[in-house]
Every structure is written in C-alpha cells, then in structure tokens.
Design a protein around this motif. Sequence first.
Motif, PDB file in Angstrom:
ATOM      1  N   ASN A 437       1.178  -1.336   0.367  1.00 16.34           N
ATOM      2  CA  ASN A 437       0.088   0.155   0.065  1.00 16.34           C
ATOM      3  C   ASN A 437       0.664   1.557   0.098  1.00 16.34           C
ATOM      4  O   ASN A 437       1.754   1.431   0.676  1.00 16.34           O
ATOM      5  CB  ASN A 437      -0.939   0.229   1.403  1.00 16.34           C
ATOM      6  CG  ASN A 437      -1.990   1.169   0.511  1.00 16.34           C
ATOM      7  OD1 ASN A 437      -2.055   1.713   1.032  1.00 16.34           O
ATOM      8  ND2 ASN A 437      -3.537   0.272   1.254  1.00 16.34           N
ATOM      9  N   GLY A 517       9.757   1.843  -8.694  1.00 15.80           N
ATOM     10  CA  GLY A 517       8.472   1.225  -8.576  1.00 15.80           C
ATOM     11  C   GLY A 517       9.745   0.594  -6.997  1.00 15.80           C
ATOM     12  O   GLY A 517      11.035   1.523  -6.655  1.00 15.80           O
ATOM     13  N   ALA A 530       6.959  -3.471  -6.688  1.00 16.52           N
ATOM     14  CA  ALA A 530       5.381  -2.879  -6.721  1.00 16.52           C
ATOM     15  C   ALA A 530       5.688  -1.238  -7.474  1.00 16.52           C
ATOM     16  O   ALA A 530       6.416  -0.886  -7.444  1.00 16.52           O
ATOM     17  CB  ALA A 530       5.437  -2.633  -4.882  1.00 16.52           C
ATOM     18  N   ILE A 532       5.035   1.990  -9.673  1.00 11.45           N
ATOM     19  CA  ILE A 532       4.968   3.130  -9.103  1.00 11.45           C
ATOM     20  C   ILE A 532       4.332   4.289 -10.352  1.00 11.45           C
ATOM     21  O   ILE A 532       3.010   4.393 -10.845  1.00 11.45           O
ATOM     22  CB  ILE A 532       5.884   3.884  -7.986  1.00 11.45           C
ATOM     23  CG1 ILE A 532       5.926   3.515  -6.853  1.00 11.45           C
ATOM     24  CG2 ILE A 532       5.197   5.313  -8.107  1.00 11.45           C
ATOM     25  CD1 ILE A 532       6.468   4.146  -5.767  1.00 11.45           C
ATOM     26  N   ILE A 545       1.355   3.407 -16.958  1.00 12.42           N
ATOM     27  CA  ILE A 545       0.974   2.924 -14.206  1.00 12.42           C
ATOM     28  C   ILE A 545       1.122   4.434 -14.524  1.00 12.42           C
ATOM     29  O   ILE A 545       2.204   4.749 -14.151  1.00 12.42           O
ATOM     30  CB  ILE A 545       1.778   2.459 -14.509  1.00 12.42           C
ATOM     31  CG1 ILE A 545       2.368   0.925 -15.053  1.00 12.42           C
ATOM     32  CG2 ILE A 545       1.955   1.747 -12.881  1.00 12.42           C
ATOM     33  CD1 ILE A 545       3.350   0.235 -14.392  1.00 12.42           C
ATOM     34  N   ARG A 552      -0.911  -1.689  -4.740  1.00 17.64           N
ATOM     35  CA  ARG A 552      -0.099  -1.960  -5.525  1.00 17.64           C
ATOM     36  C   ARG A 552       0.505  -3.232  -5.484  1.00 17.64           C
ATOM     37  O   ARG A 552       2.072  -4.156  -4.786  1.00 17.64           O
ATOM     38  CB  ARG A 552       1.177  -0.947  -5.952  1.00 17.64           C
ATOM     39  CG  ARG A 552       1.026  -0.078  -6.404  1.00 17.64           C
ATOM     40  CD  ARG A 552       0.074   0.069  -7.671  1.00 17.64           C
ATOM     41  NE  ARG A 552      -0.719   1.322  -8.183  1.00 17.64           N
ATOM     42  CZ  ARG A 552       0.391   2.354  -9.097  1.00 17.64           C
ATOM     43  NH1 ARG A 552       1.276   2.392  -8.379  1.00 17.64           N
ATOM     44  NH2 ARG A 552      -0.356   3.609  -9.420  1.00 17.64           N
TER      45      ARG A 552
END
Length: 614
Positions: A437, A517, A530, A532, A545, A552
């Motif tokens: 998160n 990320g 993850a 971003i 993205i 994520r």
Amino acid sequence: MLVAQESSPPAGGAALGQIVIAGLMFFVIFLPLAVFVIRERAGRTTVVGKLADWSAGLSGLPRWAALPMFVAFLSGMAALIGVYWDVPIHMELGRDEGPLANPSHYPIYFGLMGIFASGVLSAALAKGKLPVRTFPIGPHWRAPMGSIQMMATGLVGIAGFPLDDVWHRLFGQDVTEWGPTHVLMIGGGVGVVIGLQLLLGEARQVGASGPVVRLLGPLLAGAWLMGASAFLMEFDLGVPQFPMLAQVVLVGLIGSWTLVYGRLAGGPGGALLVVAVVLVTRAVFAVLPLVNDLHVALLLPYAAEAVVIEVVTVLLRGRQGYAFAVVAGLASGVFGMFGEWAFSQWLMPNPWPLSHMDSFVLWGAAASVAGALIGVWQYQRVEAVAARRPSDPAPSGDPAVRFRTRHLGGLVGALLAVGLSAAVIPPADPPAGLVANIQLTDTGESLPISNPHGGGQPRWVTATVTINRADLVSDPVWLNGFSWQGGDFYSAPLERTAEGTYRTTQPLPVFGQWKTGIRVHYGSRVMAIAPIYAPADPAANAGEISATSGPRPFMSEIEFLQRERKTDTPLVLWTVAYVVVGLVFGGMWVLVAWLYTSAAGGAPSPARRVRVSS
C-alpha cells in the motif's frame, strides 16, 4: 489506452538498412583477412607475415602466437570497453533506436570480429615448428589447438549479434546483460582468453621462452578474470535482475578459478598479479562512462581471495593437485567471502547483508571449490601441453586410472559449477497476494539527472510503503526505492518506520520515460517489484502506470524491468530458442575440454605433407 509521451524506440528487431550496414562492416574486415590467408598459405610474402615474424623475435613466442595474442588483446579490450559503456546507457536511457544508433555497439562489434580474426591469423601463420598435436584444416594446413579455440569462441561471440536481432523479433527486446544472446556475445568474446592460455602452452612446447613468456601465464589468468567479471556488471552498477546468490557464486567460481591458475602459473605473487590486471583494466573501462556522465561499474576486488590463496599455497608447500584445489577453494570461499562482504559495504550499490552471510559463505565456498578444481585441471593440462615432445611414448596403463588422476577433479568442478549456477541464477516470482500500500506525497526536492531524456512535466514524490506480509520482508536482501531509464538511475534503501511500514529516503521521479517502483529481494531467490510509475510504450504494447496512491501488487521484476518482452510468443518457441542458445554455449565449453585434452595427451598428428610444385 496507449498514449506515448514521445515516440518510443522500436521494441523488436533492427531495421533492414541497419542489418545491411552491419553486414558491410563485416565484409570490410573479413575480405582483406581472407586475401591475407590465401596469400600466406600459398607461401607468398605478406606484410602481416613480416609483422608476425618481427613480433616473434621481440617476444620469444612463435609467429603463430605473438601477433595473434596482441590482436586478441586489443580486440578484447575494445569489446569490453564497449560493454562497460553500453550497460550504463541502457540503465539510464532505455533501449536503442537500433543496433547502430548506440555508439557503444561499435567497439563491441569490431572487438568481437577482431577476436575471431586473431584465431584466423594464428591458424594462417602456423608454419615452421608446430605442436605435437594439431588440428587439420586442409591437406597441407594444420593449426595449433589454441588457434581453433580462439576461432570457435570468437565465432560464438560474433554469432550473438545476428541471433540477438532474431531474438528481438521473436521475443521482444530483453534489456538485461544476461539475455541469452548477450551471454553468447560476452561469453564467446572473453572465452578467447582460454584459447590464448592453451596457445601459450603450445608455444612453450616448441621452445618459446623468456621473460615475456613467463609473465604471460598470470597475465592471461588476469585477463580471464577481467573478462569473466563482466558478467557481474549489473551487480556492480546496482541494477541486478538476478538473485544476489548468483553474484556470490560467480565471485567464488571465477575468482578461485583464475587466482589458483595465476598462482600456479606465476609462482609467488601470481594471484596478486591477477588482481592487479583486473584493477588496472577496470580503470580503463571507466573512462568512457565518466566522460559521458554515466554510472561507473565498481567491483569486488578479489583481493581477500588472492591473499588467502597465496597463503594456502605457501602452507601446502607447493602442492598443485586436486587436494590443493579443495583446500584453497574452501579457504578462499570462507575467508574470501567475508573479505568481499567488507568490500561490498564500501563498493557495492547493494551491499551484502551480514544476516545472510551464513548462506553466502556456504554457497560461495562450494563455488570456490568448483572454481579451484577447474583452475587446477586447466593448469595441469597447459603444463602437460608445454612439456609434450614428439618422442614421448604413447600413454600406458589403465585408462580409467588416467582419467581419475587427470580429469575427474576438473569434471567434478565443472559439474558443480553448472549445478550451483542452475540453483541460484533463476529468480523466483513473489507469492500471490503480496501487496504494497503506497502513499505518495509530492515534494519540491529532486535529484540531478545526468542525461535528461524523455521529456514530461517534472514530478517528484516520496513514498510511504506498507507491505501486507511483513514477515516475508523482515530481513530482505534489499528493499529499495528504484527508478531508471529516464536519463539517470537511482536506487536507495527504504527506511523502516514500523512493522511492515517503510518510507523512501530520496525522492522518486514519476514523469517522462522514468520507470519507478519499490524493489524487494528476500529469501534466496524471490525478486519482486511494486510498480509506481511507467510511461505508455506503444512499441512494446505496454500501457501507462499512473503515479497514484493506493495498493500495488508485487509482480515479477522481469515483467516490469523488461516491459519490451513479448507475452504472446508461444511457449514452445521460447523453449526451442533457449535450448538452441544453451547448446551453442554448452558446445563451446565441450570444445574447450576436448581441445585441451587432445593437445595435452591426444595422439600425435601425422607429419605434414609437403606440397611439391610441378
């Protein structure tokens, strides 16, 4: 919806025009070489032949070794200069507009062609006194086994270029140094050193001597370590796409292999000379990245392993067999790994975590033993080649005993190296349901961008990251905020604020061509990210993205870092392609073993027939 922020480079194969130009470059090199070979083998006087004779008199080596070694050295340096320039370019700027649009590809391409040409030169110059065992090329033409090895590895390296284009057309571009065809190019290129080591043994067999010849043993071991270390460049730069255990195993394997060989070949101080070669050449490789304001690949210096192997050799009072290899490998693997841990805290973008050192020492020691066994086998074969004479009697005794005493240790080392590599190199995907998160906060802080690329309205953020499976990441190998290919490269560890909650320690770019990320590597092989932010990339059929707060899911790193890879290629095609590349690379090493074994103990070649003019 796919919306490009600016036109994206092609994500498949090269344009036809660039393929034609590359082909013309190939012929510009090899047509004159073919003319030289024809004239030289016909007994005509050639400028290259005169230069070979002059270099032979200067060095104490035969004509078929002196000049080809020099050409191989220059070509190998050119190729590696290109490689150490190329990888940072891709880290900071992403994929190319085409193979000829990237200036770093030119020294790589010409270097690989020069490596193959050095083997051709050696074979063409093979006249006069030749080794006992040679390779038949024609009825009046036999070449040293080292020449064949040089040609074969050079050919593998050159073949990597067209195969790379085929790979991109079938599977999309793989922006990683360890792409299959990239491994062929690098492995084939640096593998020429193993041919040079065999060629040196053959030169000594026919009487080569002197200070240059004596010094070449450890220097070539240093050249082999210099070249093989290129496989560690992603770790050296801070963007490894394979587990850290792969770095540990490769450091142990190639370090003990080359250092043991260098110490045995060079005597006291030989292992230290190997390290000196690596450090000096790495300084040369840093010049172009520095000039172009790119990241410079640092390295783990192998100094601790070199000292350990020097000490073990003294304590074992000159023993050179497989028992020595096991002791030297274990000592280097244990004490050397702790030495590299200390250096990694200073030199590596991702330092080795102390909490994982029990595992690192275990795997590193096993790899070091494997490398030492291979190094001893190679040294013994080279010495057997150098000591061989035409009058030597045929081998006698039980073949099984001869195999056990001469080759079993080397075979065990090779199989152990393959097994360890297969166990640690493939990364593992994260488990389903692993989620971060991420709460993003815009910030006025930013970082300098070395080579601005991709445009876009600048936006920098900080992130607070809460991972739902805190138990999995409580002791990670690394947990970093990560951004690349927007004109620079950033990676920094997250700071823990609570159980399962972390925050970034430097701002992250979320605009233009940046790909940003949260990277995590835990356990032995799990590597995940993850995402971003990433821009839309129509050429790769990848959507944008957006940089927004929220959950994520962690995904396999390759899915994000190699967005250009095609996802619709049939599995059978992937399987066939990997098998073909694996057979080519594996076949190269089988050829190495056969050439070394044949040169050291194979049946003598028949006397050369003399061509009689009518």
